[in-house]
Design a protein around this motif. Structure first.
Motif, short mmCIF file in Angstrom:
data_model
loop_
_atom_site.label_atom_id
_atom_site.label_comp_id
_atom_site.label_asym_id
_atom_site.label_seq_id
_atom_site.Cartn_x
_atom_site.Cartn_y
_atom_site.Cartn_z
N TRP A 220 0.85 -1.28 -0.18
CA TRP A 220 -0.08 0.05 0.18
C TRP A 220 1.02 1.26 0.08
O TRP A 220 0.68 2.31 -0.92
CB TRP A 220 -0.94 0.03 1.34
CG TRP A 220 -1.63 1.05 1.53
CD1 TRP A 220 -1.63 2.32 2.32
CD2 TRP A 220 -2.84 1.38 0.72
NE1 TRP A 220 -2.60 3.14 2.22
CE2 TRP A 220 -3.52 2.61 1.05
CE3 TRP A 220 -3.76 0.79 -0.41
CZ2 TRP A 220 -4.71 3.16 0.77
CZ3 TRP A 220 -4.97 1.29 -0.80
CH2 TRP A 220 -5.27 2.29 -0.37
N HIS A 256 -6.74 -4.48 -2.22
CA HIS A 256 -6.53 -5.17 -1.02
C HIS A 256 -5.73 -3.85 -0.28
O HIS A 256 -4.63 -3.80 -0.20
CB HIS A 256 -5.47 -6.36 -1.13
CG HIS A 256 -5.49 -6.77 0.27
ND1 HIS A 256 -4.76 -8.36 0.38
CD2 HIS A 256 -5.67 -6.38 1.50
CE1 HIS A 256 -4.78 -8.45 1.70
NE2 HIS A 256 -5.35 -7.60 2.55
N PHE A 258 -4.47 -0.92 2.30
CA PHE A 258 -3.52 -1.01 3.72
C PHE A 258 -2.78 -2.46 3.78
O PHE A 258 -2.38 -2.62 5.04
CB PHE A 258 -4.47 -0.74 4.75
CG PHE A 258 -5.59 0.34 4.62
CD1 PHE A 258 -4.97 1.70 4.25
CD2 PHE A 258 -6.77 0.18 4.34
CE1 PHE A 258 -5.81 2.78 4.46
CE2 PHE A 258 -7.79 1.18 4.33
CZ PHE A 258 -7.04 2.60 4.24
N ALA A 259 -2.32 -2.96 2.92
CA ALA A 259 -1.60 -4.20 2.92
C ALA A 259 0.12 -4.02 2.83
O ALA A 259 0.39 -3.11 2.13
CB ALA A 259 -2.09 -5.18 1.78
N SER A 277 -2.69 -7.35 6.59
CA SER A 277 -3.75 -6.10 6.51
C SER A 277 -4.87 -6.53 7.58
O SER A 277 -5.06 -7.65 8.19
CB SER A 277 -4.09 -5.81 5.25
OG SER A 277 -5.20 -6.80 4.85
#
Length: 339
Positions: A220, A256, A258-259, A277
């Motif tokens: 991210w 996906h 904030f991973a 995450s």
């Protein structure tokens, strides 16, 4: 791989699915709207078109849908198969099955969850062959690739074959998730030098990520930063006189959110990336959601065709690197503007 006539190599098309295609039941509609059921849809569709005595059965499918049930389903299936891996039934590309899967499964997921759009259509050629080079992100199942392949196939009726990491073909987790040979039958090309060159030499339309696994690995924090490009696509493009169609994807980072990549564990389990995450707590309860991704809008901006023109095998690696760097900087500039 299947043999194609010279006409189909230039503009490959395939027949429409027959009336005996896959028909959705109430259970399939439920699986479509309940994320742990996407893996069920993939496997049920496969079983409609292929003999798969080692595949998942109804009891195991129902266990997918409850928290932690996948682990019990996996144990039951493993015992049912005599404590062995599932057998490989087929592993050759089937264009008709690719079309059926696209029309009967992928289209519903893509339209309802990712709502992809092709922008700058004036830059899209009428025919192949070509290497479609796209930035890659998301740290999830490659829905940015699948959505672009779907749009290109629908817009031009092309047979598009993605270059995919070897783990999608051979990793034990994938072998249990999906039918053995699933990636090859759908047209996947292993991201290995010989396989990539063979596909380019056969003048196919190849969907390719120049960043390689560095794309989804970046996570991210670096979602809008293109990573170092591999050089093979520049060299093969020049060697076989196959143009490159650059495509900028905006929105894949939200597949996906904030991973971050858990590198130590990723290397231990031999996966191309292993995201960490807030969603991972849900995945622990529902491992079947490994083929799911967060709802987002995907926008694809088609760039003008690019031809390296670097004189084939005699060119130095430095010259190839410079061409790749120039293209990367150009696409990074486009990403910055489009943001």
């Amino acid at each position: 791989m299947v043999n194609q006539s010279s006409e189909n190599l230039l503009n490959p098309q395939i027949e429409k699915p027959s009336d005996k295609g896959y028909k959705f039941t109430w259970f399939d509609w439920f699986c479509l709207w309940y994320p742990p059921g996407w893996l069920i849809l993939f496997n049920r569709h496969w079983q409609h078109y292929h003999t798969d005595s080692d595949g998942w059965n109804w009891l195991e499918y129902l266990l997918f849908l409850i928290p932690g049930g996948f682990y019990l389903a996996l144990l039951i299936r493993w015992l049912r198969l005599g404590c062995r891996l599932p057998r490989r039934e087929v592993d050759e590309f089937e264009p008709k099955y690719q079309l059926a899967f696209r029309e009967e499964i992928i289209s519903l997921i893509v339209k309802n969850y990712f709502q992809p759009e092709l922008q700058q259509l004036e830059n899209l050629p009428q025919t192949g062959p070509m290497i479609v080079a796209m930035n890659h992100a998301g740290m999830s199942f490659p829905w940015d690739f699948l959505s672009l392949g779907y749009l290109l196939s629908k817009t031009r009726e092309w047979v598009v074959q993605p270059l995919a990491n070897v783990s999608l073909f051979e990793h034990p987790w994938v072998i249990w998730w999906l039918p053995v040979g699933w990636s090859q039958v759908l047209g996947g090309v292993k991201a290995q030098k010989d396989d990539f060159e063979a596909a380019v030499k056969e003048r196919k339309i190849i969907l390719y990520a120049p960043e390689g696994v560095r794309g989804p690995q970046k996570g991210w924090a670096k979602r809008y930063q293109l990573q170092k490009f591999d050089l093979s696509f520049i060299q093969l493009s020049d060697r076989y006189q196959i143009p490159i169609l650059p495509v900028v994807c905006i929105g894949s980072e939200n597949l996906h959110p904030f991973a971050v990549n858990f590198r130590k564990l990723q290397r231990l389990v031999k996966l191309p990336f292993l995201p960490l995450s807030p969603l991972m707590f849900v995945f622990i309860l529902f491992p079947s959601m490994g083929v799911w991704a967060n709802k987002t809008d995907l926008r694809y901006f088609i760039q003008p065709l690019y031809t390296p023109e670097i004189n084939g095998d005699k060119v130095s690696r430095t010259a190839i690197y410079q061409k790749a760097q120039q293209l990367r900087e150009k696409l990074q500039s486009q990403i910055n503007q489009l943001r």
